[in-house]
Every structure is written in structure tokens, then in C-alpha cells.
Write a protein that holds these residues in place. Structure first.
Motif, mmCIF file in Angstrom:
data_model
loop_
_atom_site.group_PDB
_atom_site.id
_atom_site.type_symbol
_atom_site.label_atom_id
_atom_site.label_comp_id
_atom_site.label_asym_id
_atom_site.label_seq_id
_atom_site.Cartn_x
_atom_site.Cartn_y
_atom_site.Cartn_z
ATOM 1 N N VAL A 1 0.849 -1.197 0.000
ATOM 2 C CA VAL A 1 0.000 0.000 0.000
ATOM 3 C C VAL A 1 0.882 1.244 0.000
ATOM 4 O O VAL A 1 0.630 2.209 -0.724
ATOM 5 C CB VAL A 1 -0.954 0.001 1.209
ATOM 6 C CG1 VAL A 1 -1.690 1.310 1.310
ATOM 7 C CG2 VAL A 1 -1.950 -1.130 1.098
ATOM 8 N N PHE B 1 1.153 4.068 -2.772
ATOM 9 C CA PHE B 1 0.948 5.441 -2.311
ATOM 10 C C PHE B 1 2.041 6.344 -2.872
ATOM 11 O O PHE B 1 1.780 7.410 -3.429
ATOM 12 C CB PHE B 1 0.985 5.433 -0.783
ATOM 13 C CG PHE B 1 0.662 6.748 -0.144
ATOM 14 C CD1 PHE B 1 -0.636 7.199 -0.113
ATOM 15 C CD2 PHE B 1 1.653 7.510 0.442
ATOM 16 C CE1 PHE B 1 -0.941 8.401 0.481
ATOM 17 C CE2 PHE B 1 1.356 8.712 1.039
ATOM 18 C CZ PHE B 1 0.055 9.161 1.060
ATOM 19 N N MET C 1 1.838 6.719 -6.690
ATOM 20 C CA MET C 1 0.769 7.631 -7.082
ATOM 21 C C MET C 1 1.099 9.064 -6.720
ATOM 22 O O MET C 1 0.744 9.988 -7.449
ATOM 23 C CB MET C 1 -0.535 7.201 -6.414
ATOM 24 C CG MET C 1 -1.177 6.051 -7.140
ATOM 25 S SD MET C 1 -2.508 5.306 -6.232
ATOM 26 C CE MET C 1 -3.354 6.715 -5.622
ATOM 27 N N ASP D 1 -7.483 4.454 -17.145
ATOM 28 C CA ASP D 1 -6.713 3.234 -17.366
ATOM 29 C C ASP D 1 -7.720 2.082 -17.292
ATOM 30 O O ASP D 1 -8.107 1.652 -16.200
ATOM 31 C CB ASP D 1 -5.649 3.124 -16.270
ATOM 32 C CG ASP D 1 -4.741 1.939 -16.485
ATOM 33 O OD1 ASP D 1 -5.244 0.881 -16.883
ATOM 34 O OD2 ASP D 1 -3.529 2.075 -16.261
ATOM 35 N N VAL E 1 -8.190 -1.322 0.959
ATOM 36 C CA VAL E 1 -7.785 0.012 0.538
ATOM 37 C C VAL E 1 -7.413 0.021 -0.949
ATOM 38 O O VAL E 1 -7.550 1.030 -1.619
ATOM 39 C CB VAL E 1 -6.623 0.516 1.415
ATOM 40 C CG1 VAL E 1 -5.384 -0.287 1.189
ATOM 41 C CG2 VAL E 1 -6.361 1.963 1.155
ATOM 42 N N TYR E 2 -6.989 -1.129 -1.478
ATOM 43 C CA TYR E 2 -6.573 -1.163 -2.888
ATOM 44 C C TYR E 2 -7.683 -0.708 -3.815
ATOM 45 O O TYR E 2 -7.432 0.014 -4.778
ATOM 46 C CB TYR E 2 -6.120 -2.568 -3.271
ATOM 47 C CG TYR E 2 -4.741 -2.892 -2.777
ATOM 48 C CD1 TYR E 2 -3.648 -2.222 -3.291
ATOM 49 C CD2 TYR E 2 -4.541 -3.831 -1.800
ATOM 50 C CE1 TYR E 2 -2.387 -2.489 -2.826
ATOM 51 C CE2 TYR E 2 -3.277 -4.105 -1.323
ATOM 52 C CZ TYR E 2 -2.206 -3.437 -1.843
ATOM 53 O OH TYR E 2 -0.964 -3.700 -1.371
ATOM 54 N N VAL F 1 -7.877 3.127 -3.663
ATOM 55 C CA VAL F 1 -6.674 3.775 -4.201
ATOM 56 C C VAL F 1 -6.617 3.618 -5.718
ATOM 57 O O VAL F 1 -6.377 4.590 -6.443
ATOM 58 C CB VAL F 1 -5.421 3.144 -3.552
ATOM 59 C CG1 VAL F 1 -4.179 3.642 -4.242
ATOM 60 C CG2 VAL F 1 -5.375 3.480 -2.091
ATOM 61 N N LEU F 2 -6.893 2.398 -6.200
ATOM 62 C CA LEU F 2 -6.790 2.164 -7.638
ATOM 63 C C LEU F 2 -7.920 2.853 -8.387
ATOM 64 O O LEU F 2 -7.702 3.364 -9.490
ATOM 65 C CB LEU F 2 -6.796 0.663 -7.912
ATOM 66 C CG LEU F 2 -5.528 -0.010 -7.416
ATOM 67 C CD1 LEU F 2 -5.653 -1.502 -7.508
ATOM 68 C CD2 LEU F 2 -4.331 0.466 -8.211
ATOM 69 N N TRP G 1 -6.785 6.368 -8.727
ATOM 70 C CA TRP G 1 -5.684 6.557 -9.664
ATOM 71 C C TRP G 1 -6.127 6.329 -11.107
ATOM 72 O O TRP G 1 -5.824 7.112 -12.004
ATOM 73 C CB TRP G 1 -4.536 5.606 -9.322
ATOM 74 C CG TRP G 1 -3.385 5.750 -10.249
ATOM 75 C CD1 TRP G 1 -2.428 6.715 -10.206
ATOM 76 C CD2 TRP G 1 -3.096 4.924 -11.376
ATOM 77 N NE1 TRP G 1 -1.554 6.538 -11.236
ATOM 78 C CE2 TRP G 1 -1.940 5.457 -11.970
ATOM 79 C CE3 TRP G 1 -3.702 3.809 -11.916
ATOM 80 C CZ2 TRP G 1 -1.371 4.877 -13.108
ATOM 81 C CZ3 TRP G 1 -3.144 3.234 -13.044
ATOM 82 C CH2 TRP G 1 -1.984 3.784 -13.625
ATOM 83 N N LEU H 1 -7.909 11.213 -7.563
ATOM 84 C CA LEU H 1 -6.583 10.865 -7.064
ATOM 85 C C LEU H 1 -6.423 11.336 -5.627
ATOM 86 O O LEU H 1 -5.916 10.612 -4.769
ATOM 87 C CB LEU H 1 -5.504 11.484 -7.956
ATOM 88 C CG LEU H 1 -4.081 11.084 -7.593
ATOM 89 C CD1 LEU H 1 -3.884 9.603 -7.839
ATOM 90 C CD2 LEU H 1 -3.068 11.876 -8.393
ATOM 91 N N GLY I 1 -8.194 8.969 -3.444
ATOM 92 C CA GLY I 1 -7.459 7.722 -3.282
ATOM 93 C C GLY I 1 -6.296 7.883 -2.320
ATOM 94 O O GLY I 1 -6.077 7.045 -1.442
ATOM 95 N N LEU I 2 -5.556 9.005 -2.462
ATOM 96 C CA LEU I 2 -4.404 9.235 -1.583
ATOM 97 C C LEU I 2 -4.855 9.398 -0.138
ATOM 98 O O LEU I 2 -4.266 8.823 0.780
ATOM 99 C CB LEU I 2 -3.655 10.487 -2.038
ATOM 100 C CG LEU I 2 -2.855 10.345 -3.328
ATOM 101 C CD1 LEU I 2 -2.223 11.662 -3.698
ATOM 102 C CD2 LEU I 2 -1.790 9.283 -3.163
ATOM 103 N N SER J 1 -5.722 6.019 1.312
ATOM 104 C CA SER J 1 -4.631 5.126 1.707
ATOM 105 C C SER J 1 -3.975 5.638 2.980
ATOM 106 O O SER J 1 -3.665 4.858 3.882
ATOM 107 C CB SER J 1 -3.626 4.957 0.578
ATOM 108 O OG SER J 1 -3.210 6.186 0.087
ATOM 109 N N ALA J 2 -3.768 6.963 3.079
ATOM 110 C CA ALA J 2 -3.147 7.511 4.288
ATOM 111 C C ALA J 2 -4.025 7.244 5.505
ATOM 112 O O ALA J 2 -3.538 6.816 6.558
ATOM 113 C CB ALA J 2 -2.921 9.009 4.122
#
Lengths: 170, 381
Positions: free
Chosen positions: A68, A72, A75, B83, B144-145, B148-149, B152, B160, B163-164, B167-168
Motif C-alpha cells: 500500500v 501510495f 501515485m 486506465d 484500501v486497494y 486507491v486504484l 488513480w 486521485l 485515493g491518496l 490510503s493515508a
């Protein structure tokens, strides 16, 4: 062929496909994602062998935490497009080829000489929390010191990370 | 209530029970989603003193189905700059861990007559594995994937950012959650979900929340806060904050792909409420022996529904956190508290253990002994 072995071969094919993708794919996010796939496959292997604790830890530590963070960072730097820097031919390519050939050769040799126990689809190895804990912390065994040493190493890493982060914010 | 161990062809009821559990639990979680949406909207309306959904069906009960049909019929838009592979894979990657997590949820303990007057307790659970709680932690961290994906692959700055943030946030709160869960494991003395619930049989005082007072209670509160953050629900819904990020990570998702994110949120809400129930609130155990005539799964469902109510209540009451406040809460408040609770619980447990139990290490079986059924059973703790 037993159901266990069928599962093993399907999973092995998946795992190798993902592992090839890690190095072959030019998109860093997809490459990282393929690595997550490899970690998950390995974890399922551990589960299938009865080493449930190792499998769960593999999932939590590698797939859940480390990868992860990788994603992170990728990205955050937005490494979406293929980077021309990666095409630079240097000493790294032949060295990498040599190293991977040596690893593959030694693994193949070990397989051919039956140095590793053949456990495919066979009896589970013991890997419960209790057994691992007793084995690690048994004063009669030599691993307690190594274990404590590893935790000190991790502590140093944590302190280092805090120090580095603090310097940036000044 | 004792159930006879019916013979079903070459199998008995006990043999097929995990499969029955699999179909039942998955089915209930998927089918409950529309009713959960309705429940949340009605409860929100109640708190905010308005009517809420009341047009479709009796008391608006069919509203969620109408929404589902609407989402099905919506045009499936794929923005040109995404994507494609990862864009389509993201909702699936989010759904898989959410549903896979219910494999170790212990829903009930069935009393089964094995024949010859021998009555055994058989848990109604898909996989009664030794490391159930670790498996759950692993799957929560995989969730979380998806977010996040999705953020992105959408190729959108708001997505984005979502997503960031996600994850944080998930990494930060996972630590506190893990510490709280480990405290629960220490209190119960097992990583097996079924054993954790069985160790809480009796009255309310035997539930993990009331043990090691106040440490069990503190760990429970930490877990409950972290669980709301892990499921990205208000007031921790920064990855999809409408007012800042225009729905964040799922801005670019339409039609059924959006519906999958929606379903994921509710499915993981149910699963993580189930974990909280099993870990801290006694699982299928009744609050008092006098109430034991009520079957276990009723208690389990009642407790999960109560947790969903807490989710809605919190959402209606608290405003969304600012991003730095979120991080400060996770790292500077929750984590030290959770760590302290863990260390104190471990110390307490070590101090109160009788001296004769401390001395001497148990004999460890050699690895090949694990094949024997007796050795496996003794490890099941």
C-alpha cells in the motif's frame, strides 16, 4: 490428481504470471499491483499448507502494509507514464540477468537434487500462533536473542523515520 | 434447542454446515444492503426531523430497490482518459475482501446431537480457523486497494486526492485498530473467532468490553472509532467528501460500477460490525442467562443492527473532520491510547497468572506430529 494439487497448479500458474508481470510491465502501478498479486498467491500457498499464521502475516505485512505504501508513493509521484529513464542500458541489465540466472540455477539444482521436502498437497506444517510463540521465546532455544535483536533493528528504523520527518518540517 | 445430526446421503449435517453457513451469510449480507440503505435513510430522517423515503412501497421500503433498478438502467460511461483495466477492476478488488471477510464471522453456536446422546457445540461459521482475527485484519488492509486504484485509474485530480487520502487514512487507523484487536485477543486468550466468542459466555460482565476494566472498555472505544474510519464513513469520509472532492474516488464511476462501491460500503459496514460484536460484545451470547431461551443468531443480528444504528447516529451527529485533525486524532491520540491499553493488559495478565503456570515451557510437538488429529485439536485454542 487430488483437488489440492489442482489448486496448487492453478495458483502456481497465477503466481508466476503475476511475477513475470512485475518485471515485464512498464507501468509502475500495474507492476506494483502484480507484486500484490504475487504476495496474495504466496499467502494462499501458506494457508493451503496449514501454516495459517504465516499466511495471515504475509497478507497483513506485505500485501496490506508495504505494498500500500509502495502504491501510495508511486501515485504521489504520479509515475503514470512509462519513463524513458528505464530504457537506459547500463551495467545493471547484465548484472541483473546474471543474478537471476544464478538464483534460478540454484533453485533448479535444489529441486533436481530433492533438497527441499516435497510437500505439494501433503500434510500441513505447524504454524499456529501458539507454536511459533513458544518456539521463538523458549529460553532453551537460540532464537530469542535473534528475535530481540530484530526488534531493536525495527526500533532503530522507527526512530530514524521520525528523525528524518522532523528535519523536513523545520 | 438441540438439532439432530441429520444424514444427507454420504454426508451429515455437521459436514455440510460450513457450506450452508457460506451461502446463508453471503446471501444475507448481499440481500441486506437495500434494507440497510432504507434503514439508514429512515434513521437519518428521524434524527433530522423530516419524513425520509415514504413514496415507494409501504413506508418507503422499496425505495432502495427502485434506486437499484435506476442504477442498473443508467448508461455505463467510461471516460476516455481512464486506465481501462484497473478502472474496471477497482470495484471488484474492493468487493472481494469485503465479502471474503465474512468467512470467519461466527454467527451462532448450534447444539447438535451427534447420536448416542452425545451433544456437541458446533459453530455456525464458514471457516473455523485458528487465526481468524488475523485473517480479518489482513483482509481489511486489502480493502484500501479498491479505493486507491479507483482514484488513480480515473485520471481525475479529485479522484486521485480521494485515493491518496484513503490510503493515508486507512494505514493510520489500521494501526490503532490492530492494537485494539490485539488487546481483545489478549483478553480472550485466542485468535480463533469462535473461541473468542465462547470465552465471553455468561452475563454482560463476561463480555470483553467489561473485562480488565477499564482497559477492555478503552480498547473497545478505540476499535469503534477506528472501525468507522476504516469503512470510510462519516465523520471520516474524507476520501469521498462531497463538498471538497465531488465524491472523491468514485467521481468517474457510473451505473453498476458505482453501485458496487455503494454495496461494498454497506457490506463492509455489516462485516466490521459483526467483528465488533464478536470481539467485544459477546457475539451470539445473551446478556443474561435468563435470556438464554432466545437463539444465539438473534442476539448476533440484534447487536449488528445496533452497531449499524451507531454508524448512522454518528454520521448524523458529527461533522466531517479536517484532514490534519484526522491524522492528529489517529496518530497522536488513538495510537498511544491503544498501545498503552495493550501493554497494560499484557502486564495485568502476566501479573495475575498463577506462578505455577509461569514456570516451565510446554513441550512443543515436532512438525510431523501436526498431522495427527489429537495434536491438531490441542492446538485449536
Amino acid at each position: 490428481m487430488q483437488g489440492n494439487s489442482i489448486g496448487f497448479w492453478i495458483l502456481a500458474a497465477l503466481c508466476i504470471f503475476a511475477a513475470v508481470q512485475v518485471v515485464a510491465n512498464r507501468n509502475p502501478v500495474r507492476s506494483a499491483l502484480a507484486l500484490v498479486g504475487v504476495m496474495c498467491c504466496l499467502s494462499v500457498f501458506y494457508f493451503a499448507q496449514g501454516a495459517e499464521f504465516v499466511g495471515a502475516v504475509q497478507l497483513i505485512v506485505y500485501a496490506g502494509a508495504i505494498m500500500v505504501l509502495f502504491l501510495f508513493v508511486i501515485m504521489l509521484l504520479n509515475l503514470g507514464a512509462p519513463n524513458p529513464m528505464m530504457d537506459r542500458v547500463g551495467l545493471s541489465k547484465p548484472v541483473a540477468l546474471l543474478a537471476s540466472a544464478a538464483l534460478l540455477g540454484s533453485l533448479a539444482l535444489a529441486g533436481a537434487l530433492k533438497m527441499a521436502p516435497d510437500r505439494v498437497g501433503k500434510s500441513p506444517v505447524s504454524g499456529t500462533v501458539q507454536q511459533i510463540g513458544y518456539a521463538l521465546f523458549d529460553p532453551g532455544r537460540p532464537w530469542l536473542f535473534a528475535f530481540e535483536l530484530t526488534s531493536v533493528l525495527l526500533l532503530v528504523g522507527v526512530v530514524g523515520a521520525v528523525v528524518l520527518a522532523q528535519r523536513r518540517s523545520d | 434447542m438441540v438439532i439432530p445430526n441429520i444424514s444427507l446421503g454420504p454426508f451429515t449435517l455437521v459436514d455440510v454446515l460450513p457450506y450452508v453457513a457460506l451461502v446463508t451469510i453471503l446471501g444475507v449480507i448481499l440481500l441486506a444492503t437495500p434494507f440497510l440503505v432504507w434503514y439508514e435513510r429512515v434513521a437519518l430522517a428521524l434524527i433530522q426531523d423530516r419524513l425520509g423515503p415514504n413514496r415507494v412501497g409501504p413506508r418507503g421500503l422499496l425505495q432502495a430497490f427502485a434506486d437499484g433498478i435506476k442504477l442498473f438502467l443508467k448508461e455505463d460511461i467510461r471516460p476516455s482518459a481512464v486506465d481501462a483495466t484497473i478502472y474496471y477492476a477497482a470495484p471488484v478488488l474492493m468487493m472481494i475482501p469485503a465479502l471474503a471477510a465474512c468467512a470467519v464471522l461466527p454467527v451462532a453456536d448450534l447444539r447438535i446431537d451427534m447420536g448416542g446422546g452425545r451433544i456437541e457445540s458446533v459453530p455456525f461459521v464458514v471457516g473455523n480457523v485458528n487465526i481468524g482475527i488475523l485473517y480479518l485484519l489482513g483482509l481489511t488492509s486489502l480493502q484500501v486497494y479498491g479505493i486507491v486504484l479507483a482514484g488513480w485509474a480515473s485520471n481525475n485530480k479529485y479522484s486521485l486526492m480521494g485515493g491518496l487520502r484513503s490510503s493515508a487514512q486507512t494505514i493510520s487507523y489500521e494501526l490503532s485498530m490492530t492494537m485494539a484487536v490485539l488487546t481483545g485477543v489478549l483478553i480472550s486468550g485466542s485468535t480463533n473467532m469462535v473461541e473468542i466468542v465462547r470465552s465471553q459466555a455468561g452475563t454482560v460482565a463476561d463480555w470483553n468490553i467489561a473485562k480488565f476494566l477499564p482497559l477492555g472498555f478503552i480498547a473497545t472505544v478505540v476499535y469503534l472509532i477506528a472501525m468507522v474510519a476504516e469503512t470510510n464513513r462519516a465523520p471520516f469520509d474524507l476520501p469521498e467528501a462531497e463538498s471538497e472532492l465531488v465524491a472523491g474516488f468514485h467521481t468517474e464511476y457510473s451505473s453498476m460500477k458505482f453501485a458496487m462501491f455503494f454495496m461494498c460500503e454497506y457490506a463492509s459496514m455489516l462485516v466490521i460490525s459483526g467483528v465488533a460484536t464478536a470481539l467485544w460484545f459477546g457475539g451470539w451470547n445473551s446478556p443474561h442467562p435468563a435470556l438464554n431461551f432466545v437463539p444465539g443468531f438473534v442476539w448476533f443480528i440484534l447487536k449488528v443492527v445496533a452497531f449499524v444504528m451507531v454508524y448512522v447516529w454518528v454520521r448524523a451527529t458529527l461533522p466531517r473532520l479536517r484532514y490534519d485533525a484526522l491524522m492528529a486524532l489517529g496518530w497522536k491520540r488513538l495510537l498511544p491510547i491503544a498501545l498503552a491499553a495493550l501493554v497494560l493488559t499484557a502486564t495485568w495478565d502476566a501479573v495475575r497468572t498463577p506462578a505455577d503456570k509461569k514456570s516451565g515451557w510446554p513441550v512443543i510437538e515436532a512438525p510431523h506430529d501436526a498431522d495427527k488429529p489429537a495434536a491438531r485439536a490441542s492446538n485449536a485454542r
